[in-house]
Design a protein around this motif. Structure first.
Motif, mmCIF file in Angstrom:
data_model
loop_
_atom_site.group_PDB
_atom_site.id
_atom_site.type_symbol
_atom_site.label_atom_id
_atom_site.label_comp_id
_atom_site.label_asym_id
_atom_site.label_seq_id
_atom_site.Cartn_x
_atom_site.Cartn_y
_atom_site.Cartn_z
ATOM 1 N N LYS A 26 0.833 -1.204 0.000
ATOM 2 C CA LYS A 26 0.000 0.000 0.000
ATOM 3 C C LYS A 26 0.868 1.254 0.000
ATOM 4 N N ASP A 27 1.941 1.240 0.809
ATOM 5 C CA ASP A 27 2.874 2.372 0.834
ATOM 6 C C ASP A 27 3.489 2.586 -0.546
ATOM 7 N N ILE A 28 3.975 1.508 -1.146
ATOM 8 C CA ILE A 28 4.677 1.599 -2.433
ATOM 9 C C ILE A 28 3.744 2.128 -3.522
ATOM 10 N N THR A 29 2.531 1.623 -3.552
ATOM 11 C CA THR A 29 1.564 2.070 -4.560
ATOM 12 C C THR A 29 1.291 3.563 -4.426
ATOM 13 N N PHE A 30 1.097 3.998 -3.211
ATOM 14 C CA PHE A 30 0.825 5.415 -2.961
ATOM 15 C C PHE A 30 2.019 6.281 -3.352
ATOM 16 N N LEU A 31 3.227 5.875 -2.963
ATOM 17 C CA LEU A 31 4.426 6.663 -3.248
ATOM 18 C C LEU A 31 4.730 6.712 -4.748
ATOM 19 N N ARG A 32 4.468 5.627 -5.448
ATOM 20 C CA ARG A 32 4.650 5.630 -6.905
ATOM 21 C C ARG A 32 3.704 6.628 -7.563
ATOM 22 N N THR A 33 2.491 6.695 -7.047
ATOM 23 C CA THR A 33 1.503 7.616 -7.605
ATOM 24 C C THR A 33 1.884 9.061 -7.335
ATOM 25 N N TYR A 34 2.352 9.317 -6.124
ATOM 26 C CA TYR A 34 2.604 10.693 -5.703
ATOM 27 C C TYR A 34 3.994 11.198 -6.075
ATOM 28 N N ILE A 35 5.005 10.318 -6.044
ATOM 29 C CA ILE A 35 6.385 10.762 -6.266
ATOM 30 C C ILE A 35 6.881 10.403 -7.666
ATOM 31 N N SER A 36 6.903 9.094 -7.979
ATOM 32 C CA SER A 36 7.401 8.648 -9.279
ATOM 33 C C SER A 36 7.105 7.162 -9.440
ATOM 34 N N PRO A 37 6.823 6.715 -10.663
ATOM 35 C CA PRO A 37 6.655 5.275 -10.900
ATOM 36 C C PRO A 37 7.986 4.532 -10.830
ATOM 37 N N ASP A 38 9.075 5.277 -10.801
ATOM 38 C CA ASP A 38 10.421 4.701 -10.734
ATOM 39 C C ASP A 38 10.796 4.477 -9.266
ATOM 40 N N ASP A 39 10.878 3.225 -8.840
ATOM 41 C CA ASP A 39 11.168 2.905 -7.444
ATOM 42 C C ASP A 39 12.516 3.461 -6.983
ATOM 43 N N HIS A 40 13.478 3.521 -7.894
ATOM 44 C CA HIS A 40 14.791 4.056 -7.531
ATOM 45 C C HIS A 40 14.682 5.544 -7.186
ATOM 46 N N LYS A 41 13.904 6.284 -7.968
ATOM 47 C CA LYS A 41 13.720 7.700 -7.690
ATOM 48 C C LYS A 41 12.959 7.916 -6.385
ATOM 49 N N VAL A 42 11.989 7.060 -6.128
ATOM 50 C CA VAL A 42 11.240 7.142 -4.880
ATOM 51 C C VAL A 42 12.174 6.952 -3.695
ATOM 52 N N ARG A 43 13.025 5.936 -3.772
ATOM 53 C CA ARG A 43 13.956 5.656 -2.682
ATOM 54 C C ARG A 43 14.938 6.809 -2.481
ATOM 55 N N GLU A 44 15.457 7.355 -3.575
ATOM 56 C CA GLU A 44 16.402 8.469 -3.481
ATOM 57 C C GLU A 44 15.748 9.677 -2.806
ATOM 58 N N ARG A 45 14.523 9.968 -3.180
ATOM 59 C CA ARG A 45 13.816 11.108 -2.607
ATOM 60 C C ARG A 45 13.601 10.896 -1.099
ATOM 61 N N ILE A 46 13.193 9.704 -0.733
ATOM 62 C CA ILE A 46 12.946 9.406 0.679
ATOM 63 C C ILE A 46 14.229 9.548 1.493
#
Length: 242
Positions: A26-46
């Motif tokens: 649920k966290d991953i789905t939400f973060l992909r929607t709000y930040i980026s579909p790219d998991d690497h970019k999501v992790r870098e931002r976090i």
């Protein structure tokens, strides 16, 4: 009263550990929607936001990445709250909202953004939230900084004599709220996540009364949240020595 954000000696601050980042589907789905579909970019931002936030306020919840976990959505009453919001005529406050992740999820799930506000002691948290989600100019939720203990009491004449309270009939436009005192008697839903356990029992009691002061006295009005506790009364062993 003790300030839970008092300065901490550097030697007491545990180092950051990226391995502590744990996200549910649920966290991953939400973060992909709000930040980026790219998991690497999501992790870098976090990781970037965590590093900078931890440098200012070395909270265990920041170190543990709790600011990206959707704890409010896991509460058993959450779906009831969302349904009530969709029906209109409700007002929602996240007290101690930190970076505003939970209320962004709430609005994403259908609770009207115009009826939602987030409040925290430090406005810097809102700025980190805007950077995390990249929505400085588009986030429809109103955030404001205030200290709940500064809000005046109208409901009680201590040490326990109840006095008449006049419930606000015309709550202010949420986008203009700057102090919790403006919301006295208007709120339908209040969420407090990881807030009560920052204080001792006496202060927790005061906090509970303050929430009752803010709540609208109407069927369905709800205070909910999550907090750390012990099987036996006592103080939590805080590694930061606060």
């Amino acid at each position: 009263m003790p300030n839970p954000e008092s300065p901490v000696p550097p030697e007491r601050i545990p180092p950051l550990d990226s391995e502590l980042l744990s996200l549910s589907e649920k966290d991953i789905t939400f973060l992909r929607t709000y930040i980026s579909p790219d998991d690497h970019k999501v992790r870098e931002r976090i990781l970037d936001i965590q590093k900078r936030a931890y440098a200012e306020y070395p909270y265990p919840c920041v170190r543990a990445f709790n600011f990206v976990n959707l704890f409010m959505a896991e509460n058993p009453i959450y779906s009831t709250i969302v349904d009530a919001g969709r029906g209109g005529h409700t007002l929602f406050l996240d007290l101690g909202c930190h970076m505003g992740t939970d209320v962004r999820k709430l609005v994403c799930d259908g609770y009207p953004a115009s009826n939602v506000v987030g409040c925290d002691l430090r406005p810097q948290y809102f700025d980190f939230g805007y950077e995390l989600f990249g929505d400085t100019d588009t986030c429809p939720i109103h955030f404001f900084a205030d200290n709940v203990f500064d809000a005046p009491f109208f409901m009680f004449d201590f040490p326990g004599t109840t006095v008449a309270r006049t419930t606000a009939q015309n709550p202010p436009a949420f986008g203009s709220v700057t102090h919790l005192s403006q919301l006295c008697g208007t709120l339908t839903h209040i969420y407090t996540g990881a807030l009560f356990h920052l204080f001792n029992e006496e202060v927790q009691y005061t906090l509970a009364l303050q929430l009752a002061e803010l709540l609208k006295w109407t069927p369905g009005a709800t205070v909910f949240g999550r907090h750390q506790g012990l099987e036996k009364a006592g103080k939590i062993d805080d590694p930061l020595g606060r």
